[in-house]
Scaffold this motif. Structure first.
Motif, PDB file in Angstrom:
ATOM      1  N   ARG A  68       0.138   2.974  20.651  1.00  0.00           N
ATOM      2  CA  ARG A  68      -0.263   4.045  21.570  1.00  0.00           C
ATOM      3  C   ARG A  68       0.348   5.383  21.158  1.00  0.00           C
ATOM      4  NH1 ARG A  68       0.599  -0.107  25.423  1.00  0.00           N
ATOM      5  NH2 ARG A  68       2.707   0.668  25.823  1.00  0.00           N
ATOM      6  N   ARG A  69       1.651   5.384  20.865  1.00  0.00           N
ATOM      7  CA  ARG A  69       2.335   6.641  20.503  1.00  0.00           C
ATOM      8  C   ARG A  69       1.735   7.261  19.252  1.00  0.00           C
ATOM      9  NH1 ARG A  69       7.048   3.686  21.058  1.00  0.00           N
ATOM     10  NH2 ARG A  69       7.357   3.791  18.807  1.00  0.00           N
ATOM     11  N   SER A  70       1.440   6.416  18.283  1.00  0.00           N
ATOM     12  CA  SER A  70       0.939   6.904  16.994  1.00  0.00           C
ATOM     13  C   SER A  70      -0.551   7.211  17.033  1.00  0.00           C
ATOM     14  CB  SER A  70       1.213   5.865  15.902  1.00  0.00           C
ATOM     15  OG  SER A  70       2.591   5.551  15.828  1.00  0.00           O
ATOM     16  N   GLU A  71      -1.216   6.806  18.116  1.00  0.00           N
ATOM     17  CA  GLU A  71      -2.663   6.999  18.261  1.00  0.00           C
ATOM     18  C   GLU A  71      -3.415   6.420  17.065  1.00  0.00           C
ATOM     19  OE1 GLU A  71      -2.930  11.242  18.840  1.00  0.00           O
ATOM     20  OE2 GLU A  71      -2.653  11.043  21.006  1.00  0.00           O
ATOM     21  N   LYS A  89      -5.800   7.138  11.355  1.00  0.00           N
ATOM     22  CA  LYS A  89      -4.362   6.896  11.343  1.00  0.00           C
ATOM     23  C   LYS A  89      -4.167   5.391  11.203  1.00  0.00           C
ATOM     24  CE  LYS A  89      -3.198  10.919  14.202  1.00  0.00           C
ATOM     25  NZ  LYS A  89      -2.478  11.399  15.401  1.00  0.00           N
ATOM     26  N   THR A 112      -5.868   4.394  14.684  1.00  0.00           N
ATOM     27  CA  THR A 112      -7.293   4.059  14.719  1.00  0.00           C
ATOM     28  C   THR A 112      -7.579   2.794  13.924  1.00  0.00           C
ATOM     29  OG1 THR A 112      -7.727   5.453  12.787  1.00  0.00           O
ATOM     30  CG2 THR A 112      -7.943   6.477  14.967  1.00  0.00           C
TER      31      THR A 112
END
Length: 256
Positions: free
Chosen positions: A238-241, A193, A243
């Motif tokens: 954090r919300r979107s996780e 992501k 990488t």
């Protein structure tokens, strides 16, 4: 060497329901992005678009704008992302230099800028509102392309520190070569992501968009207003996780 839109077509064939690009509640899966961009390309060709025609994008950052970019490429045209925060004088110089045949607008912001230039460099330009495009009934089948990898994909304009903005013509091969290297170096995979932090008129966004498409990864566009709030940027990660994060180093220093 592939054309940039072929990154999308391959992923749409292999992973049609995988998320492609997201911004808040708005997102497009790979199959949807392929169909929508095909319809936009067919609309441009129906309106008389020719190979190498320039298309100015007076569009905010959104998944639909990514679709407009890809649709422009699929029509064998060249897109020019516009900075909607620029003053009309600078915009006018960019439009005059780009000499577009078409311009996409959305909502009041883009329309306001277009109206300001209507009696000048946009006088003979076909204006298309993405809000008025029927994306449900038009033919969404793939198109046949005339372009090769050495043809221009987009034009990005510099800040113009010498006086006038200068357009840099970027070819399909330029971007594809960079993406091939960068994805291998950073190990970008379908499970990743990626952030989409910079605006589309800034060259860093090239990796975000086409690096994601080439890998079949998920692109998360960062809302422009979040750039003013370092805690919101951290929360977005954090919300979107996410990488992978790609931005100028000062953004990370700002968050720290």
């Amino acid at each position: 060497m592939v054309l940039l839109q072929e990154f999308l077509t391959r992923q749409a064939s292999d992973h049609p329901i995988a998320p492609a690009v997201r911004m808040g509640p708005e997102y497009l899966e790979y199959g949807e992005l392929e169909r929508v961009s095909n319809r936009i390309a067919r609309l441009l060709r129906h309106l008389g678009a020719k190979r190498h025609d320039r298309v100015c994008l007076f569009l905010p950052k959104s998944p639909m704008t990514v679709a407009a970019m890809l649709g422009t490429l699929k029509a064998d045209c060249v897109y020019v992302p516009m900075d909607l925060a620029s003053p009309p004088l600078r915009m006018g110089k960019i439009v005059a230099a780009a000499d577009p045949a078409f311009a996409f607008v959305k909502g009041d912001t883009g329309s306001k800028h277009v109206e300001a230039l209507r009696d000048g460099p946009l006088r003979d330009v076909e204006i298309i509102s993405v809000d008025d495009i029927d994306l449900t009934t038009s033919d969404s089948d793939p198109l046949v392309y005339e372009n090769s990898a050495d043809d221009p994909a987009h034009i990005l304009f510099t800040s113009g520190s010498t006086g006038d903005p200068k357009g840099v013509v970027v070819t399909h091969a330029n971007v594809a070569s960079f993406v091939q290297w960068a994805n291998a170096y950073f190990g970008i995979a379908q499970s990743d992501k990626l952030s989409g932090h910079p605006p589309f008129h800034f060259d860093l966004s090239t990796f975000d968009i086409y690096g994601s498409l080439a890998a079949g990864a998920e692109l998360h566009l960062v809302p422009p207003e979040a750039n003013l709030l370092p805690h919101e940027l951290a929360s977005f990660i954090r919300r979107s996780e996410l990488t992978q994060w790609f931005s100028v180093p000062s953004t990370m220093a700002y968050m720290a």
